[in-house]
Write an enzyme that holds these catalytic residues in place. Structure first.
Site, PDB file in Angstrom:
ATOM      1  N   GLU A 275       0.831  -1.203   0.000  1.00  0.00           N
ATOM      2  CA  GLU A 275       0.000   0.000   0.000  1.00  0.00           C
ATOM      3  C   GLU A 275       0.868   1.256   0.000  1.00  0.00           C
ATOM      4  OE1 GLU A 275      -2.266  -0.932   3.432  1.00  0.00           O
ATOM      5  OE2 GLU A 275      -3.354  -2.536   2.414  1.00  0.00           O
TER       6      GLU A 275
ATOM      7  N   HIS B 123      -5.637   1.096  14.794  1.00  0.00           N
ATOM      8  CA  HIS B 123      -4.374   1.369  14.105  1.00  0.00           C
ATOM      9  C   HIS B 123      -3.189   1.439  15.069  1.00  0.00           C
ATOM     10  CE1 HIS B 123      -6.894   2.375  10.683  1.00  0.00           C
ATOM     11  NE2 HIS B 123      -5.837   2.617   9.930  1.00  0.00           N
TER      12      HIS B 123
ATOM     13  N   ASP C 115      -2.152  -3.897  12.390  1.00  0.00           N
ATOM     14  CA  ASP C 115      -3.584  -4.135  12.595  1.00  0.00           C
ATOM     15  C   ASP C 115      -4.229  -4.737  11.341  1.00  0.00           C
ATOM     16  OD1 ASP C 115      -4.175  -1.854  15.065  1.00  0.00           O
ATOM     17  OD2 ASP C 115      -2.473  -1.549  13.741  1.00  0.00           O
TER      18      ASP C 115
ATOM     19  N   SER D  90      -5.755  -4.665  -0.785  1.00  0.00           N
ATOM     20  CA  SER D  90      -6.181  -6.062  -0.718  1.00  0.00           C
ATOM     21  C   SER D  90      -5.121  -6.820   0.056  1.00  0.00           C
ATOM     22  CB  SER D  90      -6.329  -6.646  -2.132  1.00  0.00           C
ATOM     23  OG  SER D  90      -7.245  -5.923  -2.904  1.00  0.00           O
ATOM     24  N   GLU D  91      -5.145  -6.656   1.377  1.00  0.00           N
ATOM     25  CA  GLU D  91      -4.061  -7.211   2.191  1.00  0.00           C
ATOM     26  C   GLU D  91      -3.916  -8.723   2.027  1.00  0.00           C
ATOM     27  OE1 GLU D  91      -5.223  -3.328   4.130  1.00  0.00           O
ATOM     28  OE2 GLU D  91      -6.301  -5.048   3.274  1.00  0.00           O
TER      29      GLU D  91
END
Length: 823
Positions: free
Chosen positions: A501, A599, A557, A531-532
């Site tokens: 990202e 986060h 996270d 899209s982890e």
């Protein structure tokens, strides 16, 4: 993000419509007589033989599971057997035009795909190559079993090898293709282009994307096919994988010769059922699965529904789609219609479908009907079909007899010291480059890099030549040290790729990658979709093919969004392969603060709990650079934790500061940051600096001398240095920013108690974050461990401090109260 892609308000706001093209459905209409122009009679008969092998193999397993016997051979198989009886034509037709450089990834129901692809490879390879493959695979362990009573030529031997190796793997035998560690749902054989099959529904949906990415970036021949079930069409890895695979940048932004779509076919093996749920008409809304392609890209992924009950229809589709891929216009979506007569597994009672439905599909049985058509067109006689069935039954029976015999096919002894799994959980190899045959592609030399030039004026240490503390902005910080190691590795390993990202142009969310955009072409550094799951899953596929991937999820996270890929895929394929494969993947994640509940979490404990992952958490620039070098030259998956609190911190501990040259810090070795004689404090991550403050107060105000040890690496971890310290101080406190309940610190504390029980004057004490959500930055000192919390714990649980009053209650009664409340 690229400035070359301006977003025009006029264009974005104008009135128009989106048009879709027609999607072909079961368009193949050739007869066998017509296809005799394309296929020889021998080829058509081989298709019949291959389907028969797949069917007989699955029938045998079904009998073993249901009745414990087949052709008089008794065996109790306790493991899984997800059978594909009825789906043979789809597998054999797909494999017909595939070479060994075309790689398939499968699902939990992939026995027929393994056999079909293997049989196709055997047909295409010469006998010398086949013999070398069999001799070289795990030192010929599988070959030694089958060659003793082999008949015919090397190709006949290879067929025996394929059937026995697959079956031995399903039965958990050491001579199996993956030494019995993969089993039914994970068996594979890379020399034939058969790559890992996956027990997780849709698991190959993003892994296959990474495999195709490897072929594209490294300019390897062949395509990749991800074989997944129709029910996986609703799974996250599949959708994320498809989005990743169809990124516009492949065709618009990447440089020649890398421009063009991925060499990938996402093939939905559509048997109309998940377990008992029906995607078409019940659990999904697409009506016809091929429709999905229409919503993905303007090419609609060249989506098509094909008749998987006709092997020639499938072969025709593969041939046509390969031509599209060769033109650079992939990826492809196929909806291959088929049907399984067997249940989801042999224990399936079939309560979700009528017997008449199964019987209606059996009327079109692909093996029966294909044989009938061969006879009608004079390709062969009924006696030839009967002969095929007889010989295949003999092949399967022979393989079964060997696979069930523990004298011939023993299991791995996992109770001995240095057993197979001890040896294969990690490969522990050092490889500076995964491909030494070529030079890495870069845009400029390292010396020309603007960031490298800017860092030349900074101090490598936190102190000047007189020992005076410099401003952080004048020093090399952790983010700079990470950059130096990463940049250097890009000039060493041509397969190394970084994505995630905001990696390109932005320079990474926390500026670690600033300077990489100027240095690297698009195909080596690029932005991924948010899209982890696919970011990590594609990295798995990229590594399985032979590359090295550095991927970033920004915040730790976000690991939850990549849970299966991290905790079920990344960590397991080395050991499930029996040690055949390597997994050189580094996943960068940062531990936040000041960003609140979603986060700012330290999830080191989640990662350390999972066998097969190496976990590191450097807290100094020297360690960050050295550990990153070790991660990027190793062959194991590494979760690389970084703390946002300290990205700018300079090097305070290493004499001379951070070296400019390459160096590595071995995983597992903690570092003593301060020597002391009264109390050992073991820290993880950024907590080190608050512990240093606490130690200073303890020493100055209470005369308590603290020895501070920075863990640096969590898995692996060498306790020797900690035990030596405890022998001296006889007391230990452990601190990190992870929530206290379930913290990895408790594993460490328990291990220390076990290893040094007689040396301790007090139990090890853990100080972590509260078992709450992370509050706002303005009041986070009530959540994370701060110096007062550490001193409170020392006073309350280790040694009373004269005149000290706890700032917060951490008494035994208070701990009992909190635990009663679950907080």
């Amino acid at each position: 993000m690229p400035k070359s892609l301006p977003i025009c308000p006029k264009e974005s706001r104008k009135s128009t419509t989106i048009e879709f093209k027609a999607i072909p459905v079961n368009q193949y209409n050739q007869t066998i007589e017509q296809e005799l122009k394309r296929y020889s009679k021998d080829e058509l008969i081989r298709i019949q033989r291959d389907m028969t092998i797949c069917r007989t193999f699955e029938n045998m397993l079904n009998e073993i599971k249901l009745r414990g016997s087949y052709n008089g051979i008794e065996y109790s198989h306790k493991g899984p057997a997800h059978l594909s009886i009825g789906q043979e034509a789809a597998a054999v037709g797909q494999a017909f035009y595939l070479g060994v450089d075309d790689h398939i990834y499968g699902s939990h129901r992939s026995h027929s795909e393994i056999l079909a692809k293997g049989l196709s490879a055997i047909e295409k390879l010469d006998q010398g190559t086949l013999l070398n493959i069999m001799k070289g695979y795990f030192n010929g362990e599988c070959l030694k079993v089958v060659e003793k009573d082999a008949d015919g030529n090397v190709k006949n031997l290879a067929v025996d090898f394929l059937i026995y190796g697959t079956l031995a793997e399903i039965f958990g035998r050491q001579a199996g293709f993956n030494k019995g560690m993969g089993g039914s749902m994970h068996a594979f054989f890379p020399p034939f282009g058969i790559y890992p099959n996956n027990a997780i529904v849709g698991g190959s949906g993003d892994i296959s994307v990474g495999a195709a990415l490897y072929k594209k970036i490294n300019r390897k021949v062949g395509i990749v096919i991800g074989n997944i079930g129709d029910a996986s069409s609703s799974c996250g890895p599949v959708w994320e994988g498809i989005c990743f695979a169809t990124m516009d940048q492949f065709k618009n932004l990447w440089e020649e010769p890398y421009r063009g779509g991925l060499p990938l076919i996402i093939n939905f093996v559509n048997n109309f059922y998940g377990m008992g749920g029906q995607p078409q008409g019940e659990t999904m809304g697409f009506g016809m699965l091929a429709r999905l392609g229409a919503g993905i890209n303007p090419e609609q992924m060249h989506a098509e529904r094909i008749d998987g009950y006709n092997p020639l229809a499938v072969a025709d589709a593969i041939l046509r789609k390969k031509e599209i891929i060769e033109k650079g216009d992939g990826p492809i979506l196929l909806d291959t219609v088929t049907y399984r007569y067997s249940g989801h597994s042999p224990s399936d009672q079939g309560s979700y479908r009528d017997k008449t439905e199964v019987e209606s599909w059996q009327q079109y049985d692909p093996i029966v009907n294909f044989a009938k058509n061969l006879i009608e067109t004079n390709v062969c006689r009924q006696s030839d079909i009967d002969n095929i069935s007889q010989k295949v039954n003999e092949l399967i029976t022979k393989a079964l007899r060997k696979a069930v015999d523990l004298e011939i096919s023993p299991r791995a002894d996992l109770k001995k010291v240095s057993c197979l799994l001890e040896q294969t959980m990690f490969s522990n190899q050092k490889m500076d480059s995964m491909d030494t045959s070529r030079k890495p592609e870069t845009l400029i030399s390292k010396e020309e890099n603007p960031r490298v030039k800017s860092l030349e004026s900074r101090s490598r240490s936190a102190f000047d030549e007189n020992g005076q503390r410099l401003k952080d902005s004048r020093c090399i910080g952790i983010r700079d040290a990470l950059f130096e190691a990463i940049l250097d590795c890009f000039y060493t390993d041509p397969t190394l790729v970084a994505y995630g990202e905001e990696n390109r142009d932005w320079g990474g969310a926390f500026a670690v990658y600033r300077g990489l955009t100027e240095a690297l072409p698009y195909h080596r550094l690029f932005n991924a979709p948010i899209s982890e799951g696919a970011i990590v899953g594609s990295a798995v596929g990229y590594a399985l093919e032979g590359g090295r991937a550095l991927v970033e999820l920004m915040y730790c996270d976000f690991l939850g969004r990549a849970g299966d890929e991290t905790f079920n895929q990344l960590c397991k394929w080395q050991s499930m392969s029996g040690g055949l494969l390597r997994m050189p993947v580094v996943v960068r994640v940062s531990v936040g603060n000041k960003y609140g509940a979603q986060h700012s979490q330290d999830w080191t404990s989640l990662c350390t709990h999972i066998p097969g992952l190496k976990v590191v958490f450097p807290a100094t620039p020297y360690d960050a650079k050295g550990l990153m070098y070790s991660a990027l030259t190793g062959t194991d998956p590494v979760i690389f934790f970084e703390s946002q609190r300290i990205y700018g911190y300079p090097e305070e501990f290493q004499p001379g500061g951070v070296p400019m040259e390459r160096y590595e810090i071995p995983f597992g070795e903690p570092a003593v940051r301060k020597e002391g004689k009264d109390l050992t404090i073991l820290t993880i991550g950024a907590t080190l600096y608050r512990v240093i403050e606490a130690a200073k107060q303890l020493e100055e105000s209470y005369g308590l001398s603290c020895e501070i040890i920075d863990a640096r690496t969590l898995v692996p971890f060498n306790y020797e240095k900690v035990i030596e310290s405890v022998k001296k101080t006889r007391k230990i406190l452990l601190a990190s920013d992870a929530c206290e309940r379930g913290s990895y610190l408790y594993t460490m504390a328990s291990t220390i108690s076990q290893l040094a029980f007689d040396e301790l004057d007090a139990p090890p004490i853990v100080v972590g974050a509260r078992n709450w959500i992370t509050p706002p930055d303005e009041i986070e000192d009530a959540f994370f461990p701060y110096p007062d919390d550490i001193i409170d714990a020392v006073h309350e649980h280790i040694v009373p401090l004269k005149g000290y009053q706890n700032k917060r209650d951490c008494s035994v009664a208070e701990l009992i109260r909190r635990n009663k409340l679950g907080i």
